[in-house]
Every structure is written in C-alpha cells, then in structure tokens.
Design a protein around this motif. Structure first.
Motif, PDB file in Angstrom:
ATOM      1  N   ARG A 163       0.830  -1.291  -0.222  1.00  0.00           N
ATOM      2  CA  ARG A 163       0.203  -0.221   0.148  1.00  0.00           C
ATOM      3  C   ARG A 163       0.874   1.204   0.017  1.00  0.00           C
ATOM      4  O   ARG A 163       1.942   1.284   0.676  1.00  0.00           O
ATOM      5  CB  ARG A 163      -0.944   0.035   1.141  1.00  0.00           C
ATOM      6  N   GLY A 164       0.508   2.272  -0.943  1.00  0.00           N
ATOM      7  CA  GLY A 164       1.191   3.433  -1.126  1.00  0.00           C
ATOM      8  C   GLY A 164       2.443   3.438  -1.779  1.00  0.00           C
ATOM      9  O   GLY A 164       3.231   4.356  -1.959  1.00  0.00           O
ATOM     10  N   ARG A 165       2.594   2.133  -2.268  1.00  0.00           N
ATOM     11  CA  ARG A 165       3.992   1.917  -3.120  1.00  0.00           C
ATOM     12  C   ARG A 165       3.746   1.451  -4.474  1.00  0.00           C
ATOM     13  O   ARG A 165       4.483   0.685  -5.116  1.00  0.00           O
ATOM     14  CB  ARG A 165       4.761   1.026  -2.258  1.00  0.00           C
ATOM     15  N   LEU A 166       2.440   1.802  -5.162  1.00  0.00           N
ATOM     16  CA  LEU A 166       2.448   1.589  -6.314  1.00  0.00           C
ATOM     17  C   LEU A 166       2.204   2.875  -7.464  1.00  0.00           C
ATOM     18  O   LEU A 166       1.655   3.637  -7.219  1.00  0.00           O
ATOM     19  CB  LEU A 166       0.758   0.829  -6.354  1.00  0.00           C
ATOM     20  N   LEU A 167       3.211   2.527  -8.131  1.00  0.00           N
ATOM     21  CA  LEU A 167       3.508   3.734  -9.111  1.00  0.00           C
ATOM     22  C   LEU A 167       2.932   3.406 -10.558  1.00  0.00           C
ATOM     23  O   LEU A 167       3.176   2.484 -11.308  1.00  0.00           O
ATOM     24  CB  LEU A 167       5.060   3.534  -9.586  1.00  0.00           C
ATOM     25  N   ASP A 168       1.698   4.379 -10.484  1.00  0.00           N
ATOM     26  CA  ASP A 168       0.623   4.156 -11.524  1.00  0.00           C
ATOM     27  C   ASP A 168       1.370   4.730 -12.777  1.00  0.00           C
ATOM     28  O   ASP A 168       2.320   5.562 -12.823  1.00  0.00           O
ATOM     29  CB  ASP A 168      -0.403   4.546 -11.071  1.00  0.00           C
ATOM     30  N   ARG A 169       0.407   4.734 -14.053  1.00  0.00           N
ATOM     31  CA  ARG A 169       0.914   5.217 -15.270  1.00  0.00           C
ATOM     32  C   ARG A 169       1.123   6.858 -14.976  1.00  0.00           C
ATOM     33  O   ARG A 169       1.987   7.347 -15.652  1.00  0.00           O
ATOM     34  CB  ARG A 169      -0.236   4.831 -16.214  1.00  0.00           C
ATOM     35  N   GLY A 170       0.151   7.317 -14.588  1.00  0.00           N
ATOM     36  CA  GLY A 170       0.299   8.902 -14.347  1.00  0.00           C
ATOM     37  C   GLY A 170       1.670   9.494 -13.650  1.00  0.00           C
ATOM     38  O   GLY A 170       2.290  10.292 -14.325  1.00  0.00           O
ATOM     39  N   THR A 171       1.613   8.731 -12.620  1.00  0.00           N
ATOM     40  CA  THR A 171       3.032   9.123 -11.869  1.00  0.00           C
ATOM     41  C   THR A 171       4.300   8.780 -12.683  1.00  0.00           C
ATOM     42  O   THR A 171       5.399   9.494 -12.536  1.00  0.00           O
ATOM     43  CB  THR A 171       2.960   8.277 -10.515  1.00  0.00           C
ATOM     44  N   LEU A 172       4.296   7.522 -13.108  1.00  0.00           N
ATOM     45  CA  LEU A 172       5.628   7.107 -13.922  1.00  0.00           C
ATOM     46  C   LEU A 172       5.684   8.138 -14.907  1.00  0.00           C
ATOM     47  O   LEU A 172       6.909   8.534 -15.187  1.00  0.00           O
ATOM     48  CB  LEU A 172       5.097   5.644 -14.409  1.00  0.00           C
ATOM     49  N   ARG A 173       4.694   8.352 -15.829  1.00  0.00           N
ATOM     50  CA  ARG A 173       4.765   9.431 -17.035  1.00  0.00           C
ATOM     51  C   ARG A 173       5.591  10.505 -16.310  1.00  0.00           C
ATOM     52  O   ARG A 173       6.515  11.250 -16.836  1.00  0.00           O
ATOM     53  CB  ARG A 173       3.365   9.551 -17.653  1.00  0.00           C
ATOM     54  N   SER A 174       5.001  11.133 -15.186  1.00  0.00           N
ATOM     55  CA  SER A 174       5.218  12.459 -14.702  1.00  0.00           C
ATOM     56  C   SER A 174       6.953  12.407 -13.961  1.00  0.00           C
ATOM     57  O   SER A 174       7.624  13.384 -14.611  1.00  0.00           O
ATOM     58  CB  SER A 174       4.335  12.987 -13.482  1.00  0.00           C
ATOM     59  N   ARG A 175       7.083  11.461 -13.555  1.00  0.00           N
ATOM     60  CA  ARG A 175       8.710  11.264 -12.868  1.00  0.00           C
ATOM     61  C   ARG A 175       9.482  11.029 -13.998  1.00  0.00           C
ATOM     62  O   ARG A 175      10.489  11.660 -14.080  1.00  0.00           O
ATOM     63  CB  ARG A 175       8.629  10.039 -11.813  1.00  0.00           C
ATOM     64  N   ALA A 176       9.337  10.278 -14.974  1.00  0.00           N
ATOM     65  CA  ALA A 176      10.083   9.897 -16.118  1.00  0.00           C
ATOM     66  C   ALA A 176      10.384  11.373 -16.941  1.00  0.00           C
ATOM     67  O   ALA A 176      11.154  11.626 -17.405  1.00  0.00           O
ATOM     68  CB  ALA A 176       9.583   8.895 -16.903  1.00  0.00           C
ATOM     69  N   SER A 177       9.387  12.057 -17.164  1.00  0.00           N
ATOM     70  CA  SER A 177       9.314  13.086 -17.854  1.00  0.00           C
ATOM     71  C   SER A 177      10.329  14.410 -17.040  1.00  0.00           C
ATOM     72  O   SER A 177      11.097  15.107 -17.688  1.00  0.00           O
ATOM     73  CB  SER A 177       7.723  13.895 -17.884  1.00  0.00           C
ATOM     74  N   GLU A 178      10.084  14.372 -15.934  1.00  0.00           N
ATOM     75  CA  GLU A 178      10.907  15.170 -14.901  1.00  0.00           C
ATOM     76  C   GLU A 178      12.358  14.992 -15.215  1.00  0.00           C
ATOM     77  O   GLU A 178      13.247  15.704 -15.008  1.00  0.00           O
ATOM     78  CB  GLU A 178      10.273  15.268 -13.564  1.00  0.00           C
TER      79      GLU A 178
END
Length: 455
Positions: free
Chosen positions: A57-72
């Motif tokens: 719990r609290g440790r699932l990196l979903d698509r939106g968060t993955l996209r945001s972090r990879a973009s940064e």
C-alpha cells in the motif's frame, strides 16, 4: 467508462455477484450458493488479495505518476496521439449482450516509453520495482495482474515452508529487506538495458494485441537513445513467441530468457501497455479494455513486410494455395471443440469455405491465409486474432453459450469489417452447432456483405 486501474468497491462487487446469481439461478439457487460464496469468494479470495497486496500500500507507481517522474528526469518519450476508436454494433443483426456492452467510443491513451534506473525485477512474472515502488506498467498497468503476479511470487516462496514463515518471508521480499535465493544452476548476468515481455496469459491473442505493440515504443526508445533494449522473454518460450518477434524485427540476439528469481537492471525500459481485458461478471476488478487499432495495424504491417521477404522454404504454401473463404477449425485444441465438425464443414462447403487448423500452418502461412481471405467463419478462439492481417473481410463468429466473449467482435469492428455471430449450446466442453442453421446464417450474412454472388 470506469477507470480500468481502479478496483471495484466491495459493495458494488457484492451487488453485481448477488444480482447475477439471482437472475441466473433464482432465489433458491442464490441461497444454495451462499455458504460456498462466503467461504471461497468473500473470505478466501478477498482475504488472499488483501494479504498479498496490502504490504505494498502506498507503493504502487501508476501510469500517470510514472509518466510525470520520467518526464521530469527527461527519460520519457511519447508516441503519436491515437484517434478515438468507435466500436459499432453491426446493422441488420443483434449481437449478444456481452458484445453489445463493448460498443461505444474509446479514447486510446497516448503511448509512451519511459526509462527507469536501477530497477529490481522480481519473480517469475517480472514485477518491476524502482525505489521500492511497484511499476504497475510492468504488470499490465493493472492491480489485477499485479495480484496474479504476487500470487505466483508467494506460491514460489511458500514451497517447503509453513504458512507463517512463508508470509513473513514474502513481506520481507516485497519490502526489499530480503532477496530471493538464486539456484546454483543459474548462470549468466542479466542485461544492463532491458524491457519486460513476460505475459501472464500464455495466449496468442494477448501476445499479439497487447505485447507486440510494445515493440513500437521500444523502437522509439532506440531511435532516441541509440540503445536497443534486450527483451526479457519467458524461459523456453513457445515457438510463436520467437517467430512473431522475429517477424517484427527482433531476433534471438535481441532476447534473453528470464531465468532469475530476482535481478537488478541498470536501465529498465518501460513501454505503456495496451490492455484488452474484460472482467467476468463476478470479478471485483473493473474492465481493462483500451482498444487501439493503430497498434494492431502496425504489428500486422511489420509482420507482413517481413513475410514477403522470406525464403520460400519458410512458408509451406503461397497465397494462391489458400481459399478466400476460411473456416478456422479448433480440431487441434483441447478445449471448446466443435461437436460433429465434419457436418458443419459439409454445410459450409457449398458456400466456398475450406477448413484450416492454424497450428498446422507456419506463422508466415497464417499471415498469407488471412491476407488472402474475404470471409472468415469460426468458433471463438485465439486464432481469430489473425484478423489483423485481413485487408477486408466479413467475419462470422460462433460461441458456446457458456463462453460468449467480445474480443474478436471488437477487433473486427475496429478494423472496419462486417461482423455477425451465433450462440449454440455447450455440452461436455464442445459447441453443439446446428449445421443447417449455421449455413443459413452465414449465407444471409454473405448476402448482406455483398459476397453471396461469388458463392
């Protein structure tokens, strides 16, 4: 449509299951199933889901968060935005409810590929983690498939242990406090730059529609970085996995069998996943259906371009040897066979149909067969994914009454093909087709499709 990555609420799930059981079996049937439902479904499966997923719990990196972090981090590359997809009901006929429920307009998410550094890949299903967070895209971008992968991981840990010890070890492994032991028989070093191609379903349909499109974005990554990721494929992969990869331009040197219980990958390349899953009525997971015909066309064009260049010996027949009216047989399978299929073929033969068991054909010949077809008839089954290779076709699919699924209806309509279907009784895992009824239905369908004059 419901967000496919969201798990259904308990109340909604219970309502769906109870309502469906009542409609199908009546009040007495509902009451009779109650004790088994509470034991197996509510307490058993629900509790198991909670025990396996809750530690993350609290440790699932979903698509939106993955996209945001990879973009940064400047490690994100987008594909082209795909056009909305409309799946329309065919005119002049009524399709079963499971098919009708998938009609409508879909907005495919823009595909992308991301690179994450120092990733931990865990278990037989290849769960990707970065900084102790699960990259959901490596589990088909779905909590449902994550659960399946965690079940597989737990079962491997449990072997030879008590339940208490096994669960304690499981929690330590998923928290990164412990590692899975490497058998002495494993030799070799995992690749530095890799992409996971480890399907949950060992189905030709899911492989072609969900996994092969990933190669499109992996090629985008290679163009942008100059690095070609190694594909992590299942141990001793089925021949059609290697052959379809080869036809898409990825040969044996581009692949490594995933033999490690756990490994560190310096650069894990993560393309977005195009899910094509419709949940059964009694699932507590929502539908995960996100069609994108442009992906299917890309796969078909890539494979066909390489088939045309094959040496003659790599395909058994040329296109002229095939009938343009194709009946896809399941005589080569162990499930959902057609009872008295000889009578069915006798009924269809006057309409110009010839029978083909696809396992008896090479992948290049399967491509040639469908590329040459103007009409396809067959029972529901993975072989119909070859519809992606048709230029234009009238598709007639029939189902056993206990297995009506929308996948090839949706695929055919996405590709702009005419479609009709029939449902027949199921008996002892066979579909009991009325040959004369099928002949009449197919003849009428060919007539509506403008093909009857060539019969």
């Amino acid at each position: 449509m419901t967000d496919p990555r969201e798990r259904r609420s308990l109340r909604r799930w219970l309502g769906d299951v109870v309502g469906h059981t009542y409609r199908e079996r009546g009040l007495l049937g509902l009451l009779a199933r109650g004790p088994r439902f509470v034991r197996d479904d509510l307490l058993g499966e629900r509790l198991r889901w909670w025990l396996l997923v809750h530690p993350l719990r609290g440790r699932l990196l979903d698509r939106g968060t993955l996209r945001s972090r990879a973009s940064e981090a400047e490690r994100l590359w987008d594909g082209a935005q795909q056009e909305p997809v409309t799946v329309e009901a065919p005119t002049g006929t009524e399709v079963p409810k499971p098919l009708a429920e998938t009609t409508g307009t879909y907005d495919p998410e823009r595909p992308f590929v991301a690179e994450v550094e120092d990733a931990r890949v865990l278990g037989e299903r290849g769960i990707g983690l970065v900084d102790d967070e699960v990259v959901l895209e490596t589990t088909n971008a779905s909590r449902m498939y994550l659960y399946f992968a965690l079940e597989n991981l737990y079962d491997a840990i449990e072997a030879g242990r008590s339940t208490r010890d096994a669960y304690r070890s499981y929690r330590a492994v998923v928290h990164g406090a412990s590692s899975l032991e490497l058998p002495d028989s494993i030799d070799g070093t995992p690749p530095e730059t890799a992409a996971i191609m480890l399907p949950h379903w060992r189905s030709y349909y899911h492989w072609v529609i969900e996994y092969l499109p990933r190669l499109r974005m992996l090629e985008r990554y290679e163009t942008e970085t100059g690095r070609r990721p190694t594909l992590l494929v299942p141990p001793e992969p089925k021949p059609w996995i290697r052959e379809t990869l080869r036809l898409c331009g990825w040969g044996p040197d581009d692949c490594t069998e995933w033999i490690w219980p756990e490994a560190r990958i310096e650069r894990l390349v993560v393309p977005s996943h195009r899910n094509q899953f419709v949940s059964p009525h009694d699932s507590h997971f929502g539908d995960d259906f996100n069609p994108a015909p442009e992906d299917a066309r890309w796969v078909a064009e890539r494979m066909r371009s390489n088939v045309d260049g094959l040496d003659p010996g790599e395909g058994n027949l040329d296109a002229g040897a095939f009938s343009s009216r194709v009946y896809v047989s399941r005589r080569d399978t162990g499930t959902r066979r057609v009872a008295d299929e000889a009578a069915v073929l006798d009924a269809l033969e006057p309409l110009g149909f010839e029978s083909y068991a696809l396992s008896e054909l090479s992948i290049p010949d399967q491509i040639r067969l469908f590329a040459h077809a103007d009409a396809v008839v067959g029972p529901h089954g993975a072989g119909l994914v070859n519809l992606i290779h048709c230029e234009d076709a009238a598709v007639f699919e029939f189902f056993p009454d206990d297995h009506v699924q929308p996948y090839y209806f949706s695929l055919a309509r996405q590709l702009g093909f005419e479609y009709d279907c029939a449902v027949y009784p199921s008996r002892d895992d066979e579909t009991v087709v009325d040959p004369e009824d099928l002949r009449e239905r197919v003849a009428a369908f060919l007539d509506r499709s403008g093909l009857i004059e060539r019969s």
